[in-house]
Write a protein that holds these residues in place. Structure first.
Motif, PDB file in Angstrom:
ATOM      1  N   SER A   1      -8.224 -11.461   2.094  1.00 37.43           N
ATOM      2  CA  SER A   1      -8.678 -10.816   0.858  1.00 37.43           C
ATOM      3  C   SER A   1      -9.958 -11.449   0.313  1.00 37.43           C
ATOM      4  O   SER A   1     -10.644 -10.845  -0.516  1.00 37.43           O
TER       5      SER A   1
ATOM      6  N   ARG B   1     -13.452  -9.580   0.328  1.00 34.19           N
ATOM      7  CA  ARG B   1     -13.801  -8.564  -0.672  1.00 34.19           C
ATOM      8  C   ARG B   1     -14.393  -9.187  -1.937  1.00 34.19           C
ATOM      9  O   ARG B   1     -14.910  -8.477  -2.784  1.00 34.19           O
TER      10      ARG B   1
ATOM     11  N   LYS C   1      -1.755  -8.264  10.024  1.00 36.46           N
ATOM     12  CA  LYS C   1      -2.914  -8.656  10.844  1.00 36.46           C
ATOM     13  C   LYS C   1      -2.706  -8.227  12.281  1.00 36.46           C
ATOM     14  O   LYS C   1      -1.583  -8.249  12.778  1.00 36.46           O
TER      15      LYS C   1
ATOM     16  N   ARG D   1      -8.149 -22.821   8.805  1.00 36.74           N
ATOM     17  CA  ARG D   1      -8.906 -21.844   8.010  1.00 36.74           C
ATOM     18  C   ARG D   1     -10.170 -22.490   7.419  1.00 36.74           C
ATOM     19  O   ARG D   1     -11.249 -21.899   7.455  1.00 36.74           O
TER      20      ARG D   1
ATOM     21  N   MET E   1       3.380 -11.043   5.544  1.00 38.57           N
ATOM     22  CA  MET E   1       2.805  -9.939   6.344  1.00 38.57           C
ATOM     23  C   MET E   1       3.099 -10.137   7.832  1.00 38.57           C
ATOM     24  O   MET E   1       3.250  -9.151   8.562  1.00 38.57           O
TER      25      MET E   1
ATOM     26  N   PHE F   1       3.483  -0.556  -0.462  1.00 43.27           N
ATOM     27  CA  PHE F   1       3.400  -1.944   0.007  1.00 43.27           C
ATOM     28  C   PHE F   1       4.728  -2.673  -0.272  1.00 43.27           C
ATOM     29  O   PHE F   1       5.276  -3.352   0.600  1.00 43.27           O
TER      30      PHE F   1
ATOM     31  N   SER G   1      -6.814 -17.807  -3.616  1.00 44.22           N
ATOM     32  CA  SER G   1      -7.451 -18.086  -2.329  1.00 44.22           C
ATOM     33  C   SER G   1      -8.605 -17.121  -2.072  1.00 44.22           C
ATOM     34  O   SER G   1      -9.579 -17.469  -1.406  1.00 44.22           O
TER      35      SER G   1
ATOM     36  N   SER H   1       1.757 -14.639   1.221  1.00 44.93           N
ATOM     37  CA  SER H   1       1.255 -13.388   1.821  1.00 44.93           C
ATOM     38  C   SER H   1       1.186 -13.541   3.334  1.00 44.93           C
ATOM     39  O   SER H   1       1.557 -12.634   4.080  1.00 44.93           O
ATOM     40  N   THR H   2       0.684 -14.707   3.765  1.00 38.61           N
ATOM     41  CA  THR H   2       0.471 -14.928   5.198  1.00 38.61           C
ATOM     42  C   THR H   2       1.767 -14.764   5.992  1.00 38.61           C
ATOM     43  O   THR H   2       1.809 -14.026   6.980  1.00 38.61           O
TER      44      THR H   2
ATOM     45  N   TYR I   1      -4.192  -4.542   1.710  1.00 35.41           N
ATOM     46  CA  TYR I   1      -4.232  -5.143   3.057  1.00 35.41           C
ATOM     47  C   TYR I   1      -2.873  -5.784   3.269  1.00 35.41           C
ATOM     48  O   TYR I   1      -2.446  -6.616   2.472  1.00 35.41           O
TER      49      TYR I   1
ATOM     50  N   ASP J   1       0.652  -7.353  -6.415  1.00 33.56           N
ATOM     51  CA  ASP J   1       0.427  -8.035  -5.139  1.00 33.56           C
ATOM     52  C   ASP J   1       1.689  -8.784  -4.715  1.00 33.56           C
ATOM     53  O   ASP J   1       2.774  -8.404  -5.104  1.00 33.56           O
ATOM     54  N   ALA J   2       1.519  -9.855  -3.959  1.00 32.82           N
ATOM     55  CA  ALA J   2       2.678 -10.578  -3.428  1.00 32.82           C
ATOM     56  C   ALA J   2       3.287 -11.500  -4.483  1.00 32.82           C
ATOM     57  O   ALA J   2       3.349 -12.723  -4.326  1.00 32.82           O
TER      58      ALA J   2
HETATM   59  C1  DP6 Z   1      -0.848  -8.373  -1.197  1.00 32.00           C
HETATM   60  O1  DP6 Z   1      -5.515 -12.427   1.775  1.00 32.00           O
HETATM   61  O2  DP6 Z   1      -3.687 -13.772   0.687  1.00 32.00           O
HETATM   62  O3  DP6 Z   1      -2.801  -9.440  -2.027  1.00 32.00           O
HETATM   63  O4  DP6 Z   1      -5.227 -13.239   4.936  1.00 32.00           O
HETATM   64  O5  DP6 Z   1      -3.065 -14.433   5.190  1.00 32.00           O
HETATM   65  O6  DP6 Z   1      -4.780 -15.302   3.582  1.00 32.00           O
HETATM   66  P1  DP6 Z   1      -4.193 -14.064   4.262  1.00 32.00           P
HETATM   67  O7  DP6 Z   1      -3.525 -13.186   3.122  1.00 32.00           O
HETATM   68  P2  DP6 Z   1      -4.084 -12.765   1.706  1.00 32.00           P
HETATM   69  O8  DP6 Z   1      -3.226 -11.429   1.472  1.00 32.00           O
HETATM   70  C2  DP6 Z   1      -3.426 -10.595   0.363  1.00 32.00           C
HETATM   71  C3  DP6 Z   1      -2.355  -9.575   0.338  1.00 32.00           C
HETATM   72  C4  DP6 Z   1      -2.303  -8.729  -0.933  1.00 32.00           C
HETATM   73  C5  DP6 Z   1      -3.049  -7.423  -0.746  1.00 32.00           C
HETATM   74  C6  DP6 Z   1      -4.557  -7.463  -0.788  1.00 32.00           C
HETATM   75  O9  DP6 Z   1      -5.145  -8.324  -1.466  1.00 32.00           O
HETATM   76  O10 DP6 Z   1      -5.154  -6.566  -0.170  1.00 32.00           O
END
Ligand code: DP6
Length: 412
Positions: free
Chosen positions: A163, A166, A26, A78, A220, A268, A129, A216-217, A23, A310-311
């Motif tokens: 995330s 999930r 947004k 949030r 992205m 990514f 988070s 990440s916020t 992901y 990831d990030a």
């Molecule tokens: C790279 O869920 O931490 O891990 O929605 O802004 O809180 P916000 O971002 P977040 O982003 C996760 C990004 C990732 C990819 C993923 O987990 O899909």
């Protein structure tokens, strides 16, 4: 509602998850609605999880939260969005034994105390988070007798962190991006449970990092504003990959799974590079780990290890089976030995039976010590965590595990 000073509480444990189709981006920043579907694997909560105790009492004068023992503010949007959405759905709660009755309408006036704890170091840069917001929503839903299924709860957790939605399920999970403006169809669904593909072993290399990473916020957001590659990814690449990944998971097709997982992680990070200014999450150690795995897979007749990042610079390695995981652990410890003052117990965490099988528990065998003597990558990896696909959130019945005091509702 009687006016005695009772405290009612619930403690729950929720796993973290790692995306294999990421992901990133947004279409709605407030409701947290993504621009593409994503798929993740849930990690065994024994190794990585959040534990949260939520409590309610007429004696509480405001909502309060403690994270890893420190009080934090709940004023952020949030948290507020998650609390509001859960309160709207609260039902009647009755504890006949204690003579407590909370009616649906009472929840508006009652305040909450929340304590949350991660069973892994927070400084590790692992997605805390995701497990955190999922656990908050799940435990509040149980406390308040919210009559919604896990997918509906995932739409609330999503508003805490994308995330997080999930983490409401175990096994492999898909987050459908949805297309409704109110986000009601942007929910997580379970593809398969944790037993479906339980050969897999997941090894996380927590990579030492000095740089402060872009969250990440904000990362992205910048990619959505500036990267053309992200548009192409979301519109053309991910929809096809999602279907292929669902097939690979259903058929336990590790070759296809590896190809898709590695390509998606690399794309990514390519999107991050294509962002202006570019974002670098991986470092030299991450790149070295990618080279190691690519070389390994080329030497094997079929791919044996998938990687995803990831990030941040941490590597998540998914081994085809336990035999591969044991060999991989030997290889990793050879290439990335601990610092001389670090013992194996604090260098490999989680399912340490893998280290035992690799013949590496306690002191490193002299043979390997001799080999690693010439290595210059000591200290590049802070530690490893061995895990596997795991189950979804559960309520813990054992009251001794509660993080809040049963009489005062304050942290223990
Ligand atoms: C790279 O869920 O931490 O891990 O929605 O802004 O809180 P916000 O971002 P977040 O982003 C996760 C990004 C990732 C990819 C993923 O987990 O899909």
């Amino acid at each position: 509602m009687a006016e005695e000073k009772w405290v009612v509480m619930v403690t729950a444990q929720t796993p973290t998850n790692i995306a294999v189709i990421k992901y990133w981006g947004k279409r709605d920043e407030v409701r947290i609605l993504p621009i593409n579907d994503s798929i993740s694997v849930t990690l065994d909560p024994d190794h990585l999880c959040t534990l949260t105790t939520v409590s309610v009492s007429p004696s509480f004068d405001r909502d309060r939260m403690w994270l890893n023992g420190k009080e934090i503010s709940l004023s952020g949007s949030r948290y507020q969005n998650c609390l509001r959405e859960i309160r709207i759905r609260a039902g009647d709660v009755e504890d006949k034994e204690k003579g407590i009755k909370i009616e649906k309408k009472d929840w508006e006036k009652l305040h909450l105390h929340i304590a949350s704890h991660n069973n892994f170091p927070t400084a590790a840069g692992l997605a805390s988070s995701a497990a955190g917001f999922a656990c908050l929503v799940f435990s509040l839903a149980k406390l308040m007798n919210v009559n919604e299924d896990p997918s509906q709860l995932s739409a609330i957790a999503r508003q805490g962190s994308g995330s997080a939605c999930r983490s409401l399920f175990g096994g492999f999970v898909k987050w459908n991006m949805g297309n409704k403006e109110d986000g009601s169809d942007s929910v997580a669904v379970q593809l398969v449970d944790d037993k479906h593909w339980d050969d897999l072993v997941i090894i996380i290399a927590v990579v030492s990092s000095r740089e402060k990473e872009t969250s990440s916020t904000s990362g992205m957001r910048e990619s959505v504003e500036t990267s053309l590659l992200l548009q192409h990814r979301a519109q053309e690449v991910v929809p096809v990959r999602i279907l292929q990944m669902e097939e690979a998971i259903k058929n336990r097709d590790f070759t296809s799974f590896t190809k898709l997982t590695c390509s998606d992680s690399n794309q990514f990070h390519a999107v991050c590079m294509d962002t202006s200014p570019p974002i670098f999450y991986m470092n030299d150690t991450s790149h070295r780990i990618i080279s190691l795995v690519e070389k390994w897979n080329r030497a094997a007749s079929t791919p044996e290890i998938a990687y995803t990042f990831d990030a941040g610079p941490n590597a998540v390695l998914i081994a085809r089976n336990r035999k591969v995981a044991v060999e991989l652990m030997q290889g990793l410890l050879y290439c990335f030995p601990p610092k001389p003052d670090t013992d194996m117990k604090s260098y490999v965490l989680g399912d340490t039976s893998i280290v035992k099988e690799a013949g590496l528990e306690g002191e490193l065998p002299q043979g390997i010590k001799d080999k690693i003597g010439s290595q210059d990558q000591k200290g590049e990896v802070s530690y490893f965590i061995c895990s596997r696909p795991g189950r979804g959130p559960v309520v813990l019945q054992d009251q001794t595990q509660a993080l809040l005091h049963p009489q005062t509702g304050l942290p223990k």
